[in-house]
Write an enzyme that holds these catalytic residues in place. Structure first.
Site, mmCIF file in Angstrom:
data_model
loop_
_atom_site.group_PDB
_atom_site.id
_atom_site.type_symbol
_atom_site.label_atom_id
_atom_site.label_comp_id
_atom_site.label_asym_id
_atom_site.label_seq_id
_atom_site.Cartn_x
_atom_site.Cartn_y
_atom_site.Cartn_z
ATOM 1 N N ARG B 76 -34.574 -26.561 -11.281
ATOM 2 C CA ARG B 76 -33.136 -26.812 -11.163
ATOM 3 C C ARG B 76 -32.311 -25.903 -12.059
ATOM 4 O O ARG B 76 -31.313 -25.355 -11.613
ATOM 5 C CB ARG B 76 -32.812 -28.287 -11.376
ATOM 6 C CG ARG B 76 -32.889 -28.777 -12.806
ATOM 7 C CD ARG B 76 -32.848 -30.264 -12.838
ATOM 8 N NE ARG B 76 -34.037 -30.806 -12.184
ATOM 9 C CZ ARG B 76 -34.045 -31.881 -11.413
ATOM 10 N NH1 ARG B 76 -32.950 -32.546 -11.193
ATOM 11 N NH2 ARG B 76 -35.152 -32.304 -10.873
ATOM 12 N N THR B 77 -32.702 -25.743 -13.294
ATOM 13 C CA THR B 77 -31.866 -24.940 -14.196
ATOM 14 C C THR B 77 -31.856 -23.474 -13.781
ATOM 15 O O THR B 77 -30.817 -22.830 -13.723
ATOM 16 C CB THR B 77 -32.341 -25.091 -15.650
ATOM 17 O OG1 THR B 77 -32.339 -26.474 -16.000
ATOM 18 C CG2 THR B 77 -31.440 -24.347 -16.603
ATOM 19 N N LYS B 104 -48.873 -8.921 -21.266
ATOM 20 C CA LYS B 104 -49.594 -7.732 -21.742
ATOM 21 C C LYS B 104 -49.385 -7.518 -23.235
ATOM 22 O O LYS B 104 -49.692 -6.459 -23.759
ATOM 23 C CB LYS B 104 -49.125 -6.494 -20.975
ATOM 24 C CG LYS B 104 -49.374 -6.567 -19.482
ATOM 25 C CD LYS B 104 -48.692 -5.416 -18.761
ATOM 26 C CE LYS B 104 -48.727 -5.640 -17.245
ATOM 27 N NZ LYS B 104 -47.715 -4.843 -16.558
ATOM 28 N N ARG B 126 -34.996 -19.515 -21.249
ATOM 29 C CA ARG B 126 -35.648 -20.800 -21.542
ATOM 30 C C ARG B 126 -36.959 -20.487 -22.233
ATOM 31 O O ARG B 126 -37.710 -19.607 -21.797
ATOM 32 C CB ARG B 126 -35.913 -21.587 -20.266
ATOM 33 C CG ARG B 126 -36.855 -22.764 -20.509
ATOM 34 C CD ARG B 126 -36.886 -23.730 -19.368
ATOM 35 N NE ARG B 126 -35.644 -24.476 -19.283
ATOM 36 C CZ ARG B 126 -35.480 -25.537 -18.488
ATOM 37 N NH1 ARG B 126 -36.468 -25.959 -17.728
ATOM 38 N NH2 ARG B 126 -34.324 -26.164 -18.455
ATOM 39 N N HIS B 154 -30.081 -27.750 -25.111
ATOM 40 C CA HIS B 154 -29.949 -27.349 -23.719
ATOM 41 C C HIS B 154 -28.460 -27.535 -23.408
ATOM 42 O O HIS B 154 -28.054 -28.508 -22.791
ATOM 43 C CB HIS B 154 -30.827 -28.259 -22.853
ATOM 44 C CG HIS B 154 -30.972 -27.819 -21.430
ATOM 45 N ND1 HIS B 154 -30.301 -26.742 -20.890
ATOM 46 C CD2 HIS B 154 -31.719 -28.325 -20.410
ATOM 47 C CE1 HIS B 154 -30.643 -26.611 -19.617
ATOM 48 N NE2 HIS B 154 -31.494 -27.559 -19.305
#
Lengths: 444, 334
Positions: B76-77, B104, B126, B154
């Site tokens: 959703r975000t 890597k 995030r 958030h």
């Protein structure tokens, strides 16, 4: 700050330190006098001394027994990107230390005679400060089997520790305390119960709660401290507790000492003035172990220093390469590069506000750490004292020098400090080791 | 409350952004002032209305590129930020940790600098570690928007919850809002707490004592461990998901026991105020923190939250990128 090159060094034969305030906690001495050093040994303290000597004017300065830091990570061999023996020992001198003891968290760990000899030889070649080796308690610092402590002691180990890891295995710890008695060497533990601190990044408290960072609870340190003290008491072994940072630990040690338990204890300089609130910046340079705690814990540690519960202040020097620190907080290693700042921080944050007098500070930075590792013995040429006949390891301190922390001009290979720009008062002015002037700090 | 009046008289992003808004980055709500939060809320309301409920396109961010840099799973975000950017005419770049140079061995900062060098104007990040967006904000020149940093903050989720309450009630001041459940590991809880308190709400945190620290009282938050005690006083219940993935040890004996103590169900609703609002940041676990009849019931505004998420993210992107252009050496003309 400038370093005297070896060719410019004054002759080793005779040195006259004139007009300084001589403070020697080992003899309860505090007075203005001259000091004469001949052939690397302190020969006379008195008024109006003269002689055919190189003269050092110490007017308005403090002449102290050479500072001793018994909690230093030199990182070589294995982690030369962080520090090596040559840079770490040069940084020690820049910080006013004449002797250091290094931890065994190298790769390979310091668990063999050859490892000790490697460090001794590198230190000799670097020709900076005296380096004493703390060997690991267990083979490869695995916490399972005892290292060959007898042979390691014979080669020069001054103590045994698995630090910065705690001694998790209580049975091994108990045997180590029993066994090391034969060699009269201390077991040195970083008290931490991993179950209560695992994945921790900072002190567990209101700040860690707000930041959502995993906390290291004071119980983790205090339960381990309680266990360590009990083992020390029942075995009659020699224990040095490093990294004390909580009110509860200080209280446990105070009570144990009251019962006559043979323990010495230290606190790192960071835990005496920096609080967990600083992690609000998310600056990984504040990530240290033991973690920065609250003002209440700081006050308890300072009170512990003042009443003798805590014997020693160390730098907790933990240099780490910038690329290791410039990353997410959980990936960044613990540690601060501190050895060059410790004396200035201590004078600024402990002496100037009146928490400790300068004589007590010198005891915590020289006399007591030397005693904790037995470096005050004649076999080590009597560190931590200005007694007549002792090796002339002397730190001349300018207690009023004002200076600013400039990480980019630090001598240590790693500049992982959050203290850039900090204004400090007090620093080492001249460092003399075995009668040899090593560094003359001109101030920056 | 002094919310900026919805103003449909704008043609550029700069028209929408008051000079008082100085933040190049949106890292959290704790460090925003009441005025900042009001600006964010007002801008979101304006943009929602100007896009006809987040449906229509509005090209005020045309020419900008927004990168999504998600190191944790999200549907959703991530999609909400992408849609918000595209609704405003910006281009989006998707970046996922598993298929990138991070696997890597590249560092977070190097990865972000690489993305920035592709002329990206904002990075939405995030990450599982608190402070990671802050680390980037000190090392790149583009805007950084925190889409969740571990259990820390958030901010767009907090704002969309606040916007949803505001739409229903017309004001935040004086409301009693309870965050229920796993507070320790919830970034949504933290952002809500700071935002709601700055707008004058009374905030309660309620959940098991192992997941709700008494220390919240130091920040003027009421602490409760008994949901039934607080329900009759609440205007809003925000039902948080248990963040099993962040817990090193299980803080309560079983999900069954948790649902018994803290699950919002029909029986508990009977004791609630008539106009109570039920929010959930999602994804919801039906039958754990909320039963289906409550989640889908008349008091639930869970789907409004999702729509408002786009509005808040449009506002956040507009405000931060405009502030960044104003502050950049050659962007002073905006």
């Amino acid at each position: 700050m400038s370093h005297s090159s070896p060719t410019n060094s004054p002759t080793k034969n005779s040195l006259l330190i004139r007009g300084g305030r001589i403070i020697d906690p080992s003899q309860d001495y505090d007075g203005v006098a001259d000091m004469l050093v001949t052939d690397g040994v302190i020969v006379e303290i008195g008024e109006n001394l003269s002689g055919n000597s190189t003269v050092i004017d110490a007017t308005n300065k403090i002449v102290a027994p050479g500072l001793v830091d018994i909690h230093v990570q030199l990182r070589e061999p294995g982690f030369e990107e962080d520090e090596c023996i040559a840079t770490g020992t040069a940084a020690a001198i820049a910080g006013g230390f004449t002797s250091i003891a290094c931890l065994p968290n190298t790769s390979p760990a310091i668990d063999t005679q050859a490892q000790i000899q490697f460090i001794q030889q590198k230190a000799l070649l670097a020709d900076n400060c005296n380096v004493y080796v703390i060997a690991s308690v267990s083979k490869n610092r695995q916490g399972e089997e005892l290292a060959e402590m007898g042979m390691l002691a014979e080669t020069g180990a001054v103590g045994f520790s698995d630090a910065p890891a705690p001694l998790g295995n209580t049975d091994l710890f108990r045997r180590a305390l029993e066994y090391s008695k034969m060699f009269n060497k201390p077991i040195i533990d970083h008290p931490e119960l991993p179950e209560l601190s695992q994945s921790g990044i900072m002190h567990a408290g209101a700040t860690s709660m707000v930041l959502g960072l995993s906390g290291m609870h004071p119980d983790s340190e205090e339960l381990a401290t309680g266990r360590d003290l009990r083992l020390c008491e029942t075995t009659g072994g020699r224990l040095h507790l490093m990294d004390i940072s909580t009110q509860g630990s200080v209280e446990l040690i105070r009570r144990a000492k009251g019962r006559g338990v043979g323990v010495t204890a230290e606190v790192c300089i960071a835990n005496l003035f920096l609080t967990d609130e600083l992690l609000r910046s998310f600056d990984s340079n504040y990530k240290v172990n033991p973690p920065l705690r609250s003002q209440q814990h700081i006050a308890a540690c300072i009170a512990g220093l003042a009443d003798g519960t805590l014997d020693v202040i160390t730098s907790g020097h933990a240099p780490r390469a910038i690329e290791k620190k410039m990353t997410e907080l959980d990936r960044a290693p613990f540690g601060m590069s501190q050895i060059e700042l410790t004396l200035g921080l201590a004078i600024t944050h402990l002496v100037k506000p009146g928490h400790l007098d300068i004589s007590t500070l010198i005891a915590k930075l020289s006399t007591n750490p030397a005693i904790a590792l037995g470096l005050n013995e004649p076999s080590y040429h009597q560190k931590g004292t200005l007694a007549i006949g002792a090796s002339a390891d002397i730190t001349i301190i300018d207690p009023n020098a004002a200076w600013t922390v400039q990480p980019e001009s630090m001598v240590s290979r790693s500049h992982n400090t959050p203290l850039a720009g900090a204004e400090l008062i007090g620093r080492a002015d001249t460092v003399i080791i075995g009668g040899c002037v090593k560094t003359i700090c001109t101030g920056t | 409350m002094g919310t900026t009046n919805p103003n449909s008289e704008f043609t550029t992003a700069a028209d929408l952004v008051p000079q008082s808004w100085k933040h190049r980055h949106l890292l959290g709500l704790e460090n925003l002032s009441q005025e900042d939060i009001t600006t964010l809320l007002g801008t979101a309301i304006t943009l929602k209305s100007a896009t006809n409920g987040c449906h229509n396109k509005l090209d005020i961010l045309a020419g900008l590129t927004i990168a999504n840099m998600f190191f944790e799973d999200s549907t959703r975000t991530r999609n909400s930020f992408s849609l918000a950017a595209r609704r405003l005419g910006a281009e989006t770049v998707e970046f996922s940790a598993s298929s990138s140079s991070v696997s890597k061995g590249e560092t977070l900062i190097d990865t972000a600098k690489t993305i920035e060098a592709m002329n990206v104007d904002a990075i939405v990040i995030r990450h599982s570690t608190p402070g990671s967006p802050h680390l980037l904000s000190n090392n790149v020149d583009c805007s950084i928007l925190n889409a969740g940093d571990g259990p820390h903050e958030h901010p767009t989720q907090g704002m969309l919850d606040i916007m949803t309450i505001y739409e229903q009630r017309g004001s935040i001041e004086g409301l009693t809002v309870a965050m229920v459940g796993d507070i320790t590991y919830s970034r949504t809880a933290r952002s809500n707490i700071w935002g709601l308190k700055k707008l004058g709400a009374h905030v309660i945190v309620c959940g098991p004592s192992t997941l709700v620290s008494q220390a919240w009282e130091q920040y003027g938050v009421e602490v409760s461990h008994n949901l039934d005690d607080i329900i009759p006083r609440c205007d809003v219940l925000n039902l948080l998901r248990i963040q099993f993935e962040r817990q090193y040890t299980r803080p309560f004996p079983s999900v069954r026991e948790y649902a018994f103590l803290y699950g919002m169900n029909k029986e508990r609703m009977a004791h609630a105020k008539e106009g109570i609002l039920i929010l959930a940041p999602g994804p919801i676990n039906r039958g754990v923190e909320v039963t289906p009849e409550v989640a889908d019931g008349p008091h639930s505004v869970i789907l409004n939250q999702v729509t408002n998420g786009i509005a808040v993210r449009m506002a956040a992107l507009t405000l931060t990128t405009t502030a960044n252009q104003r502050q950049s050496p050659n962007g002073g003309n905006i």
